[in-house]
Design a protein around this motif. Structure first.
Motif, PDB file in Angstrom:
ATOM      1  N   TYR A 220       0.819  -1.207   0.000  1.00  0.00           N
ATOM      2  CA  TYR A 220       0.000   0.000   0.000  1.00  0.00           C
ATOM      3  C   TYR A 220       0.855   1.259   0.000  1.00  0.00           C
ATOM      4  N   ALA A 221       1.943   1.265   0.776  1.00  0.00           N
ATOM      5  CA  ALA A 221       2.745   2.472   0.934  1.00  0.00           C
ATOM      6  C   ALA A 221       3.388   2.921  -0.375  1.00  0.00           C
ATOM      7  N   GLU A 222       3.475   2.005  -1.363  1.00  0.00           N
ATOM      8  CA  GLU A 222       4.062   2.361  -2.658  1.00  0.00           C
ATOM      9  C   GLU A 222       2.999   2.677  -3.705  1.00  0.00           C
ATOM     10  N   ALA A 223       1.735   2.575  -3.332  1.00  0.00           N
ATOM     11  CA  ALA A 223       0.646   2.830  -4.288  1.00  0.00           C
ATOM     12  C   ALA A 223       0.491   4.326  -4.538  1.00  0.00           C
ATOM     13  N   PRO A 224       0.037   4.698  -5.728  1.00  0.00           N
ATOM     14  CA  PRO A 224      -0.187   6.123  -6.006  1.00  0.00           C
ATOM     15  C   PRO A 224      -1.379   6.635  -5.208  1.00  0.00           C
ATOM     16  N   GLY A 225      -1.338   7.901  -4.887  1.00  0.00           N
ATOM     17  CA  GLY A 225      -2.441   8.512  -4.147  1.00  0.00           C
ATOM     18  C   GLY A 225      -2.537   9.991  -4.467  1.00  0.00           C
ATOM     19  N   GLU A 226      -3.631  10.588  -4.053  1.00  0.00           N
ATOM     20  CA  GLU A 226      -3.867  12.016  -4.285  1.00  0.00           C
ATOM     21  C   GLU A 226      -3.605  12.774  -2.987  1.00  0.00           C
ATOM     22  N   THR A 227      -2.793  13.817  -3.055  1.00  0.00           N
ATOM     23  CA  THR A 227      -2.477  14.630  -1.886  1.00  0.00           C
ATOM     24  C   THR A 227      -3.367  15.868  -1.876  1.00  0.00           C
ATOM     25  N   ARG A 228      -4.073  16.049  -0.755  1.00  0.00           N
ATOM     26  CA  ARG A 228      -4.935  17.227  -0.591  1.00  0.00           C
ATOM     27  C   ARG A 228      -4.641  17.883   0.757  1.00  0.00           C
ATOM     28  N   LYS A 229      -4.706  19.195   0.798  1.00  0.00           N
ATOM     29  CA  LYS A 229      -4.474  19.934   2.044  1.00  0.00           C
ATOM     30  C   LYS A 229      -5.811  20.204   2.700  1.00  0.00           C
ATOM     31  N   ASP A 230      -6.380  19.168   3.327  1.00  0.00           N
ATOM     32  CA  ASP A 230      -7.723  19.308   3.887  1.00  0.00           C
ATOM     33  C   ASP A 230      -7.885  18.569   5.222  1.00  0.00           C
ATOM     34  N   PHE A 231      -6.771  18.117   5.809  1.00  0.00           N
ATOM     35  CA  PHE A 231      -6.870  17.353   7.054  1.00  0.00           C
ATOM     36  C   PHE A 231      -6.689  18.278   8.251  1.00  0.00           C
ATOM     37  N   THR A 232      -7.587  18.176   9.234  1.00  0.00           N
ATOM     38  CA  THR A 232      -7.453  18.935  10.479  1.00  0.00           C
ATOM     39  C   THR A 232      -7.245  17.953  11.631  1.00  0.00           C
ATOM     40  N   GLY A 233      -6.217  18.196  12.426  1.00  0.00           N
ATOM     41  CA  GLY A 233      -5.818  17.267  13.465  1.00  0.00           C
ATOM     42  C   GLY A 233      -6.644  17.365  14.734  1.00  0.00           C
ATOM     43  N   ASP A 234      -6.676  16.269  15.489  1.00  0.00           N
ATOM     44  CA  ASP A 234      -7.434  16.249  16.735  1.00  0.00           C
ATOM     45  C   ASP A 234      -6.859  17.224  17.769  1.00  0.00           C
ATOM     46  N   LEU A 235      -5.536  17.373  17.813  1.00  0.00           N
ATOM     47  CA  LEU A 235      -4.918  18.290  18.766  1.00  0.00           C
ATOM     48  C   LEU A 235      -5.180  19.741  18.367  1.00  0.00           C
ATOM     49  N   ASP A 236      -5.188  19.991  17.064  1.00  0.00           N
ATOM     50  CA  ASP A 236      -5.506  21.333  16.560  1.00  0.00           C
ATOM     51  C   ASP A 236      -6.932  21.723  16.947  1.00  0.00           C
ATOM     52  N   LYS A 237      -7.857  20.767  16.840  1.00  0.00           N
ATOM     53  CA  LYS A 237      -9.257  21.037  17.205  1.00  0.00           C
ATOM     54  C   LYS A 237      -9.408  21.288  18.695  1.00  0.00           C
ATOM     55  N   MET A 238      -8.626  20.571  19.509  1.00  0.00           N
ATOM     56  CA  MET A 238      -8.704  20.772  20.951  1.00  0.00           C
ATOM     57  C   MET A 238      -8.153  22.129  21.357  1.00  0.00           C
ATOM     58  N   LEU A 239      -7.059  22.546  20.702  1.00  0.00           N
ATOM     59  CA  LEU A 239      -6.376  23.761  21.133  1.00  0.00           C
ATOM     60  C   LEU A 239      -6.904  25.017  20.451  1.00  0.00           C
ATOM     61  N   TYR A 240      -7.123  24.947  19.136  1.00  0.00           N
ATOM     62  CA  TYR A 240      -7.555  26.120  18.373  1.00  0.00           C
ATOM     63  C   TYR A 240      -8.858  25.809  17.627  1.00  0.00           C
ATOM     64  N   PRO A 241      -9.972  25.611  18.315  1.00  0.00           N
ATOM     65  CA  PRO A 241     -11.193  25.104  17.659  1.00  0.00           C
ATOM     66  C   PRO A 241     -11.716  25.965  16.514  1.00  0.00           C
ATOM     67  N   LEU A 242     -11.481  27.269  16.550  1.00  0.00           N
ATOM     68  CA  LEU A 242     -11.991  28.138  15.484  1.00  0.00           C
ATOM     69  C   LEU A 242     -10.874  28.755  14.645  1.00  0.00           C
ATOM     70  N   ALA A 243      -9.669  28.218  14.759  1.00  0.00           N
ATOM     71  CA  ALA A 243      -8.544  28.715  13.968  1.00  0.00           C
ATOM     72  C   ALA A 243      -7.710  27.536  13.492  1.00  0.00           C
TER      73      ALA A 243
END
Length: 453
Positions: A220-243
């Motif tokens: 799987y790690a060598e398979a092609p994939g699409e990169t998108r800048k759309d992931f928000t992390g759980d720690l980011d949501k805990m610390l900066y919920p509206l930013a």
């Protein structure tokens, strides 16, 4: 006067606005306080205060502004659940005990955690299933270079995950070492603002597990994939919920499995999948690291069942006709392996060597009905046990091996507890049991008495 009025008006907004803009949701890892009951007269005012703290108007805006001020400028976290690192890295504070080497297992607890896994493995293999354990490393175990430096946050060379490996080898537990595989990668495979690996990291973990299980597959790690800048992390949501700051994520377009029934997200407690083009049946016990793993493994099995339930219910192996059993556990959850043994019929055993009699203390002994099982538990005098002493319970002339457990008692923490689950029918009133412990080359019967269900 105008200034004083403005200040009072500003202070009143969080309270007065609760009728219209009360905060009833949170991204923090906690439950919001409920309005106290009038019957709780002693704690009513403090309960009202806790309710206000969690529900005042525009709470998320104030929380975010405070966190941004402290995190971006002062480089400290506004919540005790998140550690602010360098270069905008965030870490989960629940991993600090592992990072700093505090609250380490003692040797008996190491034995208990691993021996419970060995009994689980024996049960799985007795059902005709392959068994494998893997441990998902904490982010700061792999990428600790961005951890902040304080005297109280010094990295320790002694960690539970390293200390448990020799015990796994000694007990013969099948183990896939992800920490070594990830450490060999030049690419960072965890998110900066999340506590978990990214999808490419999950793909690498899946490849490692499938290879260890001897299942042929395209990596799987060598398979092609699409990169998108759309992931928000759980720690980011805990610390900066509206930013929130979106991060890059890679998406693999190779899902051929289907969910059975309604699934809100891969974080659901129990998920079943099917893939008619594959073969085999999987039961996987996992935590939140298994969310990203799920699609890769579901693709490889005709039927797969993923559970986050604790304790693990081993009868699920026969329910799902599993030919493969995977246990995935995050590094920070390793202590739970000594605290929450799986629920399964206690294995019959025949103690080898001589059995001698010795008086010993067995406290907090109790029996309780749990579904089809009778759960027996108790605490043995620590002086009666060696580091790797097995525990045997005799009931109705049958000998059963008990799980060694670590637990909290009325007298404090104990590493000499035991638990076992029996399918025996219990008499009305009481049953006589005996407790035996392994000592040197033989066994000692330290307790005989009657126990009431």
């Amino acid at each position: 006067k105008i200034f004083i009025i403005l200040v009072f008006a500003l202070l009143l907004i969080p309270f007065a606005g609760m009728s219209f803009w009360a905060a009833n949701e949170t991204t923090e890892n906690k439950a919001l306080a409920e309005w106290p009951s009038l019957t709780e007269t002693e704690n009513y005012l403090s309960g009202m205060g806790e309710y206000f703290e969690d529900h005042f108007a525009f709470r998320q805006y104030f929380v975010t502004a405070n966190a941004l001020l402290r995190g971006k400028f002062l480089k400290v976290s506004a919540t005790d659940q998140v550690v602010v690192g360098t270069s905008d890295w965030l870490y989960y504070s629940g991993t600090l005990d592992d990072y700093c080497g505090t609250e380490l297992f003692n040797e008996r607890e190491l034995y208990a955690a691993v021996h419970n896994l060995k009994l689980m493995q024996d049960y799985a293999e007795g059902c005709g299933s392959r068994f494998i354990l893997t441990i998902a490393p904490n982010k700061n175990s792999l990428y600790g270079e961005h951890m902040p430096y304080y005297d109280s946050l010094k990295v320790s060379d002694e960690k539970n995950m390293d200390r448990i490996v020799p015990w796994l080898e000694k007990e013969g537990v099948h183990y896939a070492a992800l920490s070594q595989v990830f450490a060999e990668q030049e690419e960072v495979l965890y998110h900066k603002k999340d506590s978990h690996w990214n999808n490419k990291g999950a793909a690498l973990a899946a490849d490692t597990l499938l290879t260890a299980l001897g299942r042929e597959h395209l990596p799987y790690a060598e398979a092609p994939g699409e990169t998108r800048k759309d992931f928000t992390g759980d720690l980011d949501k805990m610390l900066y919920p509206l930013a929130l700051t979106p991060e890059e994520e890679i998406y693999y377009d190779n899902d051929v499995f289907a969910y059975v029934g309604e699934v809100e997200s891969n974080f659901d407690s129990r998920i079943t999948t099917v893939n008619p083009s594959a073969e085999g049946s999987l039961v996987m016990y996992r935590d939140s690291f298994g969310n990203a793993l799920l699609p890769f493994l579901a693709n490889q099995y005709a039927n797969a069942y993923f559970s986050r339930g604790i304790p693990y219910r081993m009868e699920e192996l026969s329910e799902h006709r599993a030919d493969t059993v995977i246990v995935e556990r995050a590094e920070r959850f390793l202590p739970e392996m000594a605290e929450n043994p799986p629920q399964m019929p206690a294995p019959l055993m025949l103690p080898e060597g001589d059995i001698s009699e010795r008086e010993g203390e067995v406290s907090e002994l109790k029996a309780e009905q749990q579904g089809n099982y009778v759960k027996l538990s108790g605490v043995i005098d620590r002086n009666a046990l060696e580091t790797d002493s097995r525990i045997c319970i005799e009931v109705k002339g049958n000998m059963y091996e008990a799980f060694p457990v670590s637990l909290e008692t009325e007298k404090g923490h104990s590493d000499s507890g035991f638990v076992l689950y029996l399918l025996e029918k219990w008499q009305q009133g009481a049953e006589e049991i005996s407790v035996l412990v392994q000592k040197d080359d033989g066994w000692q019967r330290i307790y005989t008495g009657r126990i009431i269900l």
